[in-house]
Scaffold this active site. Structure first.
Site, PDB file in Angstrom:
ATOM      1  N   ASP A 294      43.097   7.849  56.992  1.00 38.15           N
ATOM      2  CA  ASP A 294      44.180   8.560  56.334  1.00 38.15           C
ATOM      3  C   ASP A 294      43.646   9.940  55.940  1.00 38.15           C
ATOM      4  O   ASP A 294      42.447  10.233  56.074  1.00 38.15           O
ATOM      5  CB  ASP A 294      44.715   7.775  55.123  1.00 38.15           C
ATOM      6  CG  ASP A 294      46.134   8.221  54.754  1.00 38.15           C
ATOM      7  OD1 ASP A 294      46.576   9.281  55.235  1.00 38.15           O
ATOM      8  OD2 ASP A 294      46.796   7.514  53.976  1.00 38.15           O
TER       9      ASP A 294
HETATM   10  C1  NOJ Z   1      48.663  10.613  53.694  1.00 38.86           C
HETATM   11  C2  NOJ Z   1      49.533   9.402  53.756  1.00 38.86           C
HETATM   12  O1  NOJ Z   1      48.938   8.351  53.020  1.00 38.86           O
HETATM   13  C3  NOJ Z   1      49.810   8.915  55.162  1.00 38.86           C
HETATM   14  O2  NOJ Z   1      50.775   7.906  55.099  1.00 38.86           O
HETATM   15  C4  NOJ Z   1      50.252  10.038  56.049  1.00 38.86           C
HETATM   16  O3  NOJ Z   1      50.490   9.555  57.341  1.00 38.86           O
HETATM   17  C5  NOJ Z   1      49.166  11.109  56.043  1.00 38.86           C
HETATM   18  N1  NOJ Z   1      48.985  11.604  54.700  1.00 38.86           N
HETATM   19  C6  NOJ Z   1      49.491  12.258  56.975  1.00 38.86           C
HETATM   20  O4  NOJ Z   1      50.479  13.052  56.462  1.00 38.86           O
END
Ligand code: NOJ
Length: 765
Positions: free
Chosen positions: A290
């Site tokens: 993530d």
């Molecule tokens: C953080 C989030 O937790 C995730 O769900 C998302 O896909 C990413 N950022 C990218 O934006």
């Protein structure tokens, strides 16, 4: 002594026979892919290999706090594997061109985005979608999202989010499918099928990414990014099934979650990312972190960037989202002997494989057809589907005196901070949407009623009273429309409008950014100023309909007790206003059912229907008994249970029958029930089947959803609905984490919600 040539030939032949035996599962396609990638990896420098593991963010759309720089230069040098949240096919084509024309090995880039509930045509937030309990519809919405996203250059979505969530303080409950592993698994499958179709290399299918692996939804205290800690048995039975279901449906990538599991952040958790994911479940796609998932392990206290990057690679991470840890530190780690060349090659190979499967090596511009972008995005047809889908997700929570649907109204007072608020219709994660084009409730009612009915609009109050809080919930371009007038003045205007009308529709609740990432709330009631507005409207004596916008279950006990009709509409996407009007005016009969329990107050959290019985359960019908498992100040019952949702019609359940009183491992039991539409409207009902395993080697939940059917009945119509239960439906993970069923007594419950009372029983032999 020299080995004779004939022996060498025999050995070589033997080796090739052995190899072909080993690869007998390999298809021609796999062989071509492996040959191409072997060849490529043979030519790549270490820097180029590490480049494939690098996923920087484009500056187009902000979903975190890092801005990656010098991307074009890095692409030329082969130091980028893909890019995310870059918007428009023209831009994506131009960036792909840099990779294809100016980098040494011309390896295509992969382009990802948070396409979570639609692309430009936005569908309801996932929590809302899950309340449709309609798998065909959910698959169709994902299909359309893929079609639009791929027409604009995107080939990879960070969806589905399948985290089970039982704490509505956590803002990200809005992004998932609620509290139940069975329903969540069905939805996970439907979404993966919708995104990936049956051929990933087609130009209108995109790669799915299951997230957040794993257990992110169990963040302590509902505070985002917080620690999770749970037993393996709970994990296996209650939290992991939807991830597994998504992978069984073929999802090609997985996103590691931010939280720790057993004290080790998921991003460095080898047990999770390798032993379970790859070895037990057989996953062969790639794992992306993530956003800053690697870098954050420094704050988790696992070491410096080089050390945590090493941990991540060794645990099974293949791609680094914006930490610059894998590309930035692994060369040194390799020189120091902390990691092996083979570990880097393996991660690089997995990224290249995904690109191959998407068809990018054959045609790097496969998703870059400018004409498709013009013709396939935000079309009237797609918007019509979004409108139909949205109406299926609304949950009618209360409807005293048949206040709804609205009939014979000459004047409607439309009041509330969410009534004329296009920006706040789509909800969280609508990054590709153009909010000005969404349909507000005011637009929707005007569209539906034309000049026939007079609509008197007043905002009534702001979303929240506190301007600092208002600023915090207006960060991503979805301002709440702050009105500087005093609360008194605004309420007076609203009351005046209400007094002149036959019915009052109050559009209240959360704004888009009050749920979603980093939007946890400790108090999940309606903001006090909105409650004051409702009180003032009720005091006019006019019939009041509350249209509730929310990204989470809310504690609305007072509203339930005082407001005659409540329609929960979540955040319904682009066509919200039209869809809400369809339901308010009775064109569509609501049929949504809650996928997450509404608590009476935050003290009941976590609250979910499939809890354990405990050794001191409260007797049915009681709400307090000393030395029983209960509260002094509030009953155990939720405000609205899982599976609950009313209709303008009523549905009666009778004649629950089992085809047999016992079940064997090879056999099956048919469960049938007669459902009658006993009201005055045609409508849909979700018939739900739950079981209870009465005696086990480990404690079992008081109820577990094991089947549901969404049916449509004309008024007066009766239909016999049949479910089939087999031993497979009774399997669970025991204390040794073996997936077993255990002979003994089972109960079956069928009805309109998890509180349904029709009951029968059988024995598993
Ligand atoms: C953080 C989030 O937790 C995730 O769900 C998302 O896909 C990413 N950022 C990218 O934006």
């Amino acid at each position: 002594m020299k080995t004779p040539t004939y022996l060498l030939i025999i050995l070589a032949l033997w080796a090739s026979i052995l190899m072909s035996c080993n690869q007998k599962q390999t298809t021609d396609g796999d062989k071509q892919m492996n040959d191409l990638i072997d060849d490529l990896i043979g030519k790549m420098t270490l820097e180029e290999k590490l480049g494939q593991l690098n996923l920087p963010a484009s500056g187009d759309i902000t979903t975190g706090s890092v801005s990656s720089s010098n991307i074009a230069e890095k692409i030329k040098e082969g130091k980028v594997g893909g890019l995310f949240n870059i918007k428009s096919v023209e831009k994506i084509r131009a960036v792909q061109q840099i990779a294809m024309e100016q980098s040494r090995l011309k390896i295509p880039l992969i382009f990802g985005m948070d396409v979570i509930h639609g692309y430009q045509t936005l569908f309801p937030i996932p929590l809302g979608m899950s309340c449709s309990w309609d798998m065909e519809l959910i698959e169709k919405s994902a299909r359309l999202a893929a079609q639009e996203a791929s027409a604009d250059g995107i080939c990879w979505t960070f969806s589905p989010m399948v985290d089970i969530a039982r704490d509505p303080r956590w803002g990200r409950v809005s992004e998932g499918s609620g509290e139940d592993a069975y329903l969540g698994s069905q939805i996970a499958r439907a979404m993966v099928k919708g995104y990936q179709g049956d051929d990933l290399s087609k130009n209108n299918t995109i790669l799915a990414c299951v997230k957040h692996f794993a257990l992110y939804g169990a963040a302590e205290a509902g505070r985002d990014y917080n620690t999770t800690d749970m037993s393996r048995i709970r994990m296996y039975n209650e939290y992991l099934p939807p991830y597994k279901a998504a992978l069984e449906a073929g999802a090609g990538s997985v996103m590691a979650s931010f939280n720790e599991i057993d004290g080790i952040p998921a991003t460095a958790n080898k047990w999770l990312l390798t032993d379970l994911l790859r070895q037990k479940w057989g996953f062969n796609g790639f794992v992306v972190t993530d956003y800053t998932g690697i870098l954050e392990m420094v704050d988790h206290g696992l070491g410096n960037l080089k050390e945590v990057s090493t941990l991540a690679l060794k645990a099974g991470v293949d791609m680094d989202m914006v930490s610059d840890g894998l590309p930035g530190t692994l060369k040194q780690a390799l020189d120091e002997g902390k990691i092996t060349q083979q570990e880097i090659d393996q991660a690089c190979r997995r990224i290249l494989e995904a690109k191959y499967k998407l068809g990018l090596f054959e045609d790097p511009y496969r998703y870059c057809d400018v004409n498709r972008a013009k013709n396939e995005i935000f079309t009237p047809e797609n918007r019509q589907v979004a409108r139909e889908v949205a109406a299926q997700t609304f949950v009618l929570l209360k409807n005293d005196n048949q206040t709804l649907p609205l009939q014979h109204t000459k004047t409607i007072a439309l009041i509330g901070p969410l009534a004329d608020n296009r920006e706040n219709m789509p909800g969280t994660w609508s990054v590709a949407g153009d909010f000005s084009k969404s349909v507000s409730l005011l637009d929707g009612l005007k569209n539906a009623l034309g000049n026939e009915t007079n609509i008197l609009y007043a905002m009534g109050t702001n979303v929240v009273r506190n301007p600092e809080l208002d600023a915090r919930i207006s960060i991503f371009g979805k301002p709440t429309k702050w009105d500087k007038r005093s609360q008194k003045e605004m309420i007076a205007e609203a009351v005046a409008a209400a007094k002149k009308s036959d019915v009052v529709v109050a559009a209240v609740g959360e704004s888009s950014e009050m749920s979603g990432e980093a939007s946890s709330r400790s108090d999940i009631s309606l903001p006090e100023n909105q409650k004051e507005l409702l009180e003032a409207l009720l005091a006019t004596g006019k019939p009041l309909v509350m249209v509730l916008f929310t990204g989470r279950p809310l504690t609305i006990s007072w509203e339930k007790a005082n407001v005659p009709a409540i329609l929960n509409v979540w955040f319904a996407g682009t066509e919200a206003g039209n869809a809400i009007a369809d339901v308010l005016l009775g064109k569509v009969n609501p049929s949504g059912k809650l996928s997450a329990t509404f608590p009476q107050n935050v003290g009941q959290i976590p609250i979910f229907y499939n809890h354990k019985n405990t050794g001191r359960p409260l007797a049915e019908g009681k709400w307090f008994t000393k030395f029983r498992s209960n509260y002094l100040d509030i009953p155990n019952e939720p405000l609205f249970p899982f599976g609950f949702g009313l209709s303008y019609s009523t549905f009666d359940y009778k004649n629950l029958k089992l085809s047999d009183s016992s079940l064997t491992a090879e056999g099956q039991i048919k469960v049938s029930v007669d459902v009658t539409n006993s009201g005055n409207y045609d409508g849909a009902e979700v018939v739900q089947l739950y079981i209870r395993d009465m005696v086990g080697s480990v404690t079992r939940p008081v109820k577990e959803l094991k089947g549901f059917q969404k049916i449509f009945l004309k008024k007066g119509e009766t239909r016999t609905i049949e479910f089939t239960l087999t031993e497979k439906d009774l399997l669970f993970y025991n204390s040794e984490l073996k997936f077993v069923s255990e002979p003994g007594d089972f109960k079956v419950f069928v009805g309109t919600s998890s509180a349904s009372t029709l009951e029968a029983g059988f024995v598993l032999k």
